[in-house]
Design a protein around this motif. Structure first.
Motif, PDB file in Angstrom:
ATOM      1  N   UNK A 108       0.827  -1.194   0.000  1.00  0.00           N
ATOM      2  CA  UNK A 108       0.000   0.000   0.000  1.00  0.00           C
ATOM      3  C   UNK A 108       0.863   1.247   0.000  1.00  0.00           C
ATOM      4  N   UNK A 109       0.330   2.291  -0.600  1.00  0.00           N
ATOM      5  CA  UNK A 109       1.079   3.537  -0.652  1.00  0.00           C
ATOM      6  C   UNK A 109       1.235   4.105   0.753  1.00  0.00           C
ATOM      7  N   UNK A 110       2.449   4.559   1.060  1.00  0.00           N
ATOM      8  CA  UNK A 110       2.697   5.210   2.335  1.00  0.00           C
ATOM      9  C   UNK A 110       3.366   6.550   2.070  1.00  0.00           C
ATOM     10  N   UNK A 111       2.998   7.538   2.860  1.00  0.00           N
ATOM     11  CA  UNK A 111       3.616   8.851   2.743  1.00  0.00           C
ATOM     12  C   UNK A 111       5.116   8.715   3.002  1.00  0.00           C
ATOM     13  N   UNK A 112       5.978   9.222   2.115  1.00  0.00           N
ATOM     14  CA  UNK A 112       7.424   9.095   2.325  1.00  0.00           C
ATOM     15  C   UNK A 112       7.861   9.704   3.654  1.00  0.00           C
ATOM     16  N   UNK A 113       8.849   9.077   4.259  1.00  0.00           N
ATOM     17  CA  UNK A 113       9.410   9.568   5.512  1.00  0.00           C
ATOM     18  C   UNK A 113      10.483  10.606   5.191  1.00  0.00           C
ATOM     19  N   UNK A 114      10.513  11.682   5.956  1.00  0.00           N
ATOM     20  CA  UNK A 114      11.518  12.730   5.746  1.00  0.00           C
ATOM     21  C   UNK A 114      12.708  12.507   6.676  1.00  0.00           C
ATOM     22  N   UNK A 115      13.828  13.130   6.345  1.00  0.00           N
ATOM     23  CA  UNK A 115      15.016  13.051   7.188  1.00  0.00           C
ATOM     24  C   UNK A 115      14.732  13.669   8.554  1.00  0.00           C
ATOM     25  N   UNK A 116      13.959  14.759   8.570  1.00  0.00           N
ATOM     26  CA  UNK A 116      13.618  15.400   9.846  1.00  0.00           C
ATOM     27  C   UNK A 116      12.818  14.457  10.744  1.00  0.00           C
ATOM     28  N   UNK A 117      11.866  13.713  10.151  1.00  0.00           N
ATOM     29  CA  UNK A 117      11.097  12.738  10.935  1.00  0.00           C
ATOM     30  C   UNK A 117      11.996  11.632  11.470  1.00  0.00           C
ATOM     31  N   UNK A 118      12.913  11.198  10.638  1.00  0.00           N
ATOM     32  CA  UNK A 118      13.862  10.152  11.036  1.00  0.00           C
ATOM     33  C   UNK A 118      14.713  10.631  12.207  1.00  0.00           C
ATOM     34  N   UNK A 119      15.205  11.848  12.102  1.00  0.00           N
ATOM     35  CA  UNK A 119      16.057  12.402  13.154  1.00  0.00           C
ATOM     36  C   UNK A 119      15.264  12.619  14.447  1.00  0.00           C
ATOM     37  N   UNK A 120      14.031  13.109  14.320  1.00  0.00           N
ATOM     38  CA  UNK A 120      13.202  13.321  15.503  1.00  0.00           C
ATOM     39  C   UNK A 120      12.914  12.008  16.222  1.00  0.00           C
ATOM     40  N   UNK A 121      12.639  10.968  15.444  1.00  0.00           N
ATOM     41  CA  UNK A 121      12.388   9.651  16.033  1.00  0.00           C
ATOM     42  C   UNK A 121      13.627   9.138  16.768  1.00  0.00           C
ATOM     43  N   UNK A 122      14.796   9.406  16.213  1.00  0.00           N
ATOM     44  CA  UNK A 122      16.032   9.024  16.891  1.00  0.00           C
ATOM     45  C   UNK A 122      16.170   9.761  18.218  1.00  0.00           C
ATOM     46  N   UNK A 123      15.867  11.043  18.194  1.00  0.00           N
ATOM     47  CA  UNK A 123      15.945  11.841  19.419  1.00  0.00           C
ATOM     48  C   UNK A 123      14.980  11.340  20.488  1.00  0.00           C
ATOM     49  N   UNK A 124      13.844  10.782  20.041  1.00  0.00           N
ATOM     50  CA  UNK A 124      12.824  10.285  20.965  1.00  0.00           C
ATOM     51  C   UNK A 124      12.998   8.802  21.306  1.00  0.00           C
ATOM     52  N   UNK A 125      14.084   8.203  20.828  1.00  0.00           N
ATOM     53  CA  UNK A 125      14.304   6.763  21.038  1.00  0.00           C
ATOM     54  C   UNK A 125      13.087   5.942  20.615  1.00  0.00           C
ATOM     55  N   UNK A 126      12.576   6.248  19.432  1.00  0.00           N
ATOM     56  CA  UNK A 126      11.320   5.646  18.979  1.00  0.00           C
ATOM     57  C   UNK A 126      11.502   4.267  18.354  1.00  0.00           C
ATOM     58  N   UNK A 127      12.719   3.905  17.997  1.00  0.00           N
ATOM     59  CA  UNK A 127      12.929   2.658  17.256  1.00  0.00           C
ATOM     60  C   UNK A 127      13.041   1.469  18.201  1.00  0.00           C
ATOM     61  N   UNK A 128      12.478   0.361  17.766  1.00  0.00           N
ATOM     62  CA  UNK A 128      12.455  -0.855  18.567  1.00  0.00           C
ATOM     63  C   UNK A 128      12.933  -2.034  17.727  1.00  0.00           C
ATOM     64  N   UNK A 129      12.947  -3.188  18.357  1.00  0.00           N
ATOM     65  CA  UNK A 129      13.225  -4.438  17.640  1.00  0.00           C
ATOM     66  C   UNK A 129      12.103  -5.425  17.927  1.00  0.00           C
ATOM     67  N   UNK A 130      11.691  -6.149  16.887  1.00  0.00           N
ATOM     68  CA  UNK A 130      10.810  -7.294  17.061  1.00  0.00           C
ATOM     69  C   UNK A 130      11.633  -8.543  16.766  1.00  0.00           C
ATOM     70  N   UNK A 131      11.110  -9.682  17.192  1.00  0.00           N
ATOM     71  CA  UNK A 131      11.907 -10.904  17.179  1.00  0.00           C
ATOM     72  C   UNK A 131      11.194 -11.999  16.399  1.00  0.00           C
ATOM     73  N   UNK A 132      11.878 -12.540  15.375  1.00  0.00           N
ATOM     74  CA  UNK A 132      11.299 -13.634  14.591  1.00  0.00           C
ATOM     75  C   UNK A 132      12.051 -14.927  14.890  1.00  0.00           C
ATOM     76  N   UNK A 133      11.336 -15.959  15.335  1.00  0.00           N
ATOM     77  CA  UNK A 133      11.993 -17.220  15.712  1.00  0.00           C
ATOM     78  C   UNK A 133      12.652 -17.933  14.522  1.00  0.00           C
ATOM     79  N   UNK A 134      13.730 -18.639  14.841  1.00  0.00           N
ATOM     80  CA  UNK A 134      14.402 -19.526  13.899  1.00  0.00           C
ATOM     81  C   UNK A 134      14.434 -20.911  14.538  1.00  0.00           C
ATOM     82  N   UNK A 135      14.109 -21.936  13.777  1.00  0.00           N
ATOM     83  CA  UNK A 135      14.078 -23.292  14.333  1.00  0.00           C
ATOM     84  C   UNK A 135      15.010 -24.218  13.570  1.00  0.00           C
TER      85      UNK A 135
END
Length: 390
Positions: free
Chosen positions: A137-164
């Protein structure tokens, strides 16, 4: 009841009138409404006005080829299940089927001329509800300013996918995947911000934030099971000479052995400075980290990198794994890659395992580990902890 299940609207594009009319005659016996044409323009008009549930497209036409028609179907946002038909042979049919998928259309299957009534009806009776289009689906492009702001807010996380393990089915580890959750719900997918971070010079900061989160939030039950945790490493991170020591310090803070960390380096990692790449990856191995060559099979320097660099694992690209049940070429490529990896003493992992057929095929070939939706989707730390207890 069976006739009701198989009923639908079938539109056939083939400039051999006898073939097209025969297909329609056979499909009617399974309660399909049918229509056909040998003209691609008329075909597209009928797609829009008649809204067929199924379409069959012959690859060889007088006025244009089937790939052009597939492209037009994608542009028209066609929702019909697509069957590709030809007498040109398996490899051409396989590549055409791949074009259907990668254009975001629903691929029902292929028909190699001549085919039987049984083959046609079995294909038309196939369940298409689980075939998800690849078009995003179409998503509004992310700007560098949004990326930087998210970094400042510690917004990024990790999810975990199992391996067997392919041999025992037991959990052997997780891949830690970057996620950017939104306040209103949902996630911005990694392909919307990873490349932007690389282009804007923010990739080192982003990688450290995601690693920091992942290492501090590993699924709780995982710590006691000698599991491995895979983290994706951008080629640009390798230019940061402080990164290996920083990662070692982060592992020590979280009481995690470097030997349980696998750094996945894409096969297409830049070879502009092969000496720097060699030195950086060797430093990681000296410090005890494992190295995986990711997306193996899609780059141009695969064998060169395997020969030069100290990898401990080879990860087969999902493009080949996802088509194992339908493509003889993918089966041969996967078998060859597994054989190569085992001969070099590498741990071999397959990503993109989506069904039991693929899982069993990989196990029979001697693949060590599997990852994909057949096993589990990526999940947050608490969900991964619960999953690992099953």
């Amino acid at each position: 009841m069976e006739a009701a299940k198989n009923s639908g609207r079938l539109l056939v594009l083939d400039d051999e009138k006898d073939v097209a009319s025969t297909i329609c005659f056979m499909a009617k016996s399974s309660s399909f409404e049918t229509d056909f044409t040998g003209d691609a323009d008329v075909f597209m008009q009928k797609v829009r006005s008649w809204s067929p549930s199924h379409v069959i497209v012959d690859l060889q036409l007088a006025d244009r080829d089937g790939i052009e028609v597939i492209h037009e179907l994608a542009k028209a946002d066609c929702l019909a299940a697509v069957v590709v038909m030809s007498g040109l042979g398996g490899r051409i049919l396989d590549s055409s089927a791949r074009a259907v998928r990668e254009n975001g259309l629903k691929l029902l299957g292929t028909l190699s001329k001549p085919f039987s009534r049984t083959e046609l009806l079995a294909l038309l009776a196939s369940d298409t509800e689980e075939i998800a289009p690849l078009r995003k689906p179409y998503m509004q492009p992310v700007s560098v300013d949004q990326l930087r702001q998210a970094l400042n807010n510690n917004a990024y996380e990790a999810h975990f996918q199992p391996k067997t393990s392919c041999f025992t089915g037991k959990l052997v580890g997780f891949e830690c995947l970057a996620r950017w959750p939104q306040k209103e719900g949902g996630m911005i997918p990694p392909d919307q911000f990873i490349s932007l971070a690389e282009q804007s010079g923010l990739i080192n900061e982003l990688t450290r934030q995601i690693y920091r989160y992942a290492l501090a939030n590993l699924p709780l039950t995982a710590r006691d099971q000698n599991l491995k945790y895979a983290l994706n490493l951008s080629p640009l991170n390798l230019l940061d000479q402080t990164f290996p020591r920083w990662l070692l310090t982060e592992c020590q803070k979280n009481d995690i052995s470097p030997s349980s960390i696998i750094l996945e380096v894409t096969e297409t990692a830049s070879m502009d400075n092969p000496l720097a790449l060699l030195e950086s990856l060797t430093q990681f191995r000296i410090r005890g980290f494992q190295l995986s060559i990711d997306d193996f099979g899609v780059g141009y320097s695969s064998l060169v990198q395997l020969a030069r660099l100290p990898f401990s694992e080879l990860k087969i690209d999902q493009m080949f794994v996802k088509t194992l049940s339908t493509s003889e070429e993918s089966q041969k490529i996967v078998a060859a890659v597994i054989g190569l990896g085992k001969s070099l003493g590498l741990n071999v992992v397959a990503e993109g395992v989506e069904d039991e057929i693929a899982f069993n095929y990989l196990r029979d070939l001697g693949c060590d580990e599997a990852q994909g939706y057949f096993i589990a989707r990526p999940m947050d730390s608490s969900a991964a902890s619960a999953w690992s207890k099953k």
